[in-house]
Design an enzyme around this catalytic site. Structure first.
Site, PDB file in Angstrom:
ATOM      1  N   GLU A 194      19.958 -23.643  17.584  1.00  0.00           N
ATOM      2  CA  GLU A 194      20.146 -23.722  19.035  1.00  0.00           C
ATOM      3  C   GLU A 194      21.192 -24.768  19.417  1.00  0.00           C
ATOM      4  OE1 GLU A 194      19.254 -21.647  21.187  1.00  0.00           O
ATOM      5  OE2 GLU A 194      17.947 -20.475  19.887  1.00  0.00           O
ATOM      6  N   ASP A 235      20.320 -19.148  29.127  1.00  0.00           N
ATOM      7  CA  ASP A 235      21.707 -19.567  28.969  1.00  0.00           C
ATOM      8  C   ASP A 235      22.562 -18.734  29.921  1.00  0.00           C
ATOM      9  OD1 ASP A 235      21.768 -17.073  27.797  1.00  0.00           O
ATOM     10  OD2 ASP A 235      22.629 -17.753  25.904  1.00  0.00           O
ATOM     11  N   TYR A 295      17.858 -25.208  28.644  1.00  0.00           N
ATOM     12  CA  TYR A 295      17.896 -23.971  27.861  1.00  0.00           C
ATOM     13  C   TYR A 295      17.446 -24.218  26.423  1.00  0.00           C
ATOM     14  CZ  TYR A 295      19.597 -20.653  24.532  1.00  0.00           C
ATOM     15  OH  TYR A 295      19.660 -19.807  23.457  1.00  0.00           O
TER      16      TYR A 295
END
Length: 375
Positions: A48, A149, A131
């Site tokens: 991520e 996102d 996010y």
């Protein structure tokens, strides 16, 4: 934003259809990404952070290479920042590497090496925003939190038929509230990933493939006939042109490289560089910068090459100037360390892409037998 928002959020039948259709589609069409082969929170954390500024295709090989070098969060926490930056080299946006390294050290020190599962706790870690915290919490731990996102925001904005600036505070709040209402109680991470894949494969920024979309019968933007107009995007950024010079300073066959103390490439090594003044020649700029930022007196002899690259909103023209050391002891401004090194050793330090290109040019010049002018 368009009307009817409350009705959409309160319509349980509509929400259930969205969940069922999207998850059924995802079961058949999910992308086989390497970070989806595990529920290991550390691997998901790395993926991520990496995906914050890197495309999926570019991230694939890098993700696997990073985990081979730092297979556990303890390995990452024990490593030096230089080691981490060296592995990160070539993927860009090096602040991510610094944040990931700092987060790993804090997780080991404060949580015994166990990545927090709580959304609010994740938000306190370096480099983790809303996010990223939502993605880690939902995908690694099954927590019922959204992960929106830019791409997922596009899908939901179209689904709900909302216009407006998606970066505005009001739009963001209402969209995250709507996303929370849509999340299923079970497998929220699957739902979040399904939104991402739908955005990547079908709900494209331009020319979305609405006939192929499982949510088309439920989508307000598709019903409007102009889905690409949702949401209203801000104007494209305007590039700011910037002229810089890199000082390629030699002393008895050794090249001077310096480690940034701040800014875009903090912690990385480069031939000292800086912005040119208006109407200043590259040779004069190189001599000035060597004095101001390094405390050295040099003579600028020739322009070696010119490189162009971009950083955030800046389009930079970088002129490399060959300089010979005359006198002075290093007094650094904007750099935390500096070394005189053989060219081969300079190439092994963690460096930003423009520096790698410059060192490759110098190596090529040496191979062509142009050592006399360079050394």
């Amino acid at each position: 934003m368009g009307g009817g928002i409350s009705a959409v959020r309160d319509d349980e039948e509509w929400q259930q259809q969205v969940r069922q259709r999207l998850l059924a589609w995802f079961e058949k069409h999910r992308r086989p990404l390497p970070w989806r082969q595990t529920r290991n929170p550390y691997a998901i954390l790395v993926s991520e952070i990496l995906l914050q500024q890197t495309t999926v295709e570019a991230a694939r090989p890098f993700f696997e290479r990073f985990l081979q070098r730092f297979p556990t969060i303890h390995d990452l926490a024990k490593a030096s920042l230089d080691e981490v930056l060296q592995v990160w080299a070539g993927i860009g946006y090096y602040a991510r590497a610094r944040h990931l390294h700092e987060a790993a050290k804090r997780i080991v020190e404060e949580f015994g090496g166990h990545i927090p599962s709580d959304f609010e706790t994740l938000l306190q870690l370096p480099g983790i925003g809303r996010y990223t915290a939502g993605a880690i919490a939902s995908i690694a731990f099954g927590k019922r939190v959204p992960a929106l996102d830019t791409n997922a925001i596009r899908v939901l904005s179209r689904l709900l038929g909302w216009r407006g600036d998606p970066k505005s505070t009001t739009f963001q709040k209402r969209l995250w509230d709507a996303a929370t209402a849509l999340l299923p109680d079970e497998a929220p991470g699957e739902f979040n990933q399904a939104l991402m894949d739908l955005a990547a494969l079908i709900c494209l920024p331009e020319a979305p493939e609405c006939p192929l979309c499982p949510l088309q019968p439920l989508c307000a933007a598709a019903a409007s006939g102009v889905p690409e107009q949702f949401p209203t995007l801000p104007q494209r950024r305007r590039w700011r042109k910037r002229r810089e010079v890199a000082c390629v300073i030699w002393r008895e066959g050794y090249l001077l490289v310096a480690q940034r103390a701040e800014g875009w490439w903090q912690g990385l090594w480069e031939c000292p560089r800086g912005e040119m003044l208006p109407d200043e020649s590259p040779l004069n700029a190189a001599e000035r910068l060597a004095s101001e930022r390094l405390g050295l007196t040099v003579t600028a002899q020739a322009i070696l090459t010119t490189l162009t690259h971009t950083v955030t909103v800046h389009r930079i023209t970088l002129t490399a100037v060959e300089c010979r050391y005359l006198s002075g002891e290093l007094r650094l401004q904007g750099y935390q360390d500096a070394r005189w090194l053989p060219l081969e050793e300079a190439q092994r330090l963690p460096s930003p892409s423009p520096q790698k290109d410059l060192l490759a040019f110098l190596t090529h010049q040496r191979r062509l037998g142009r050592q006399a002018s360079l050394f």
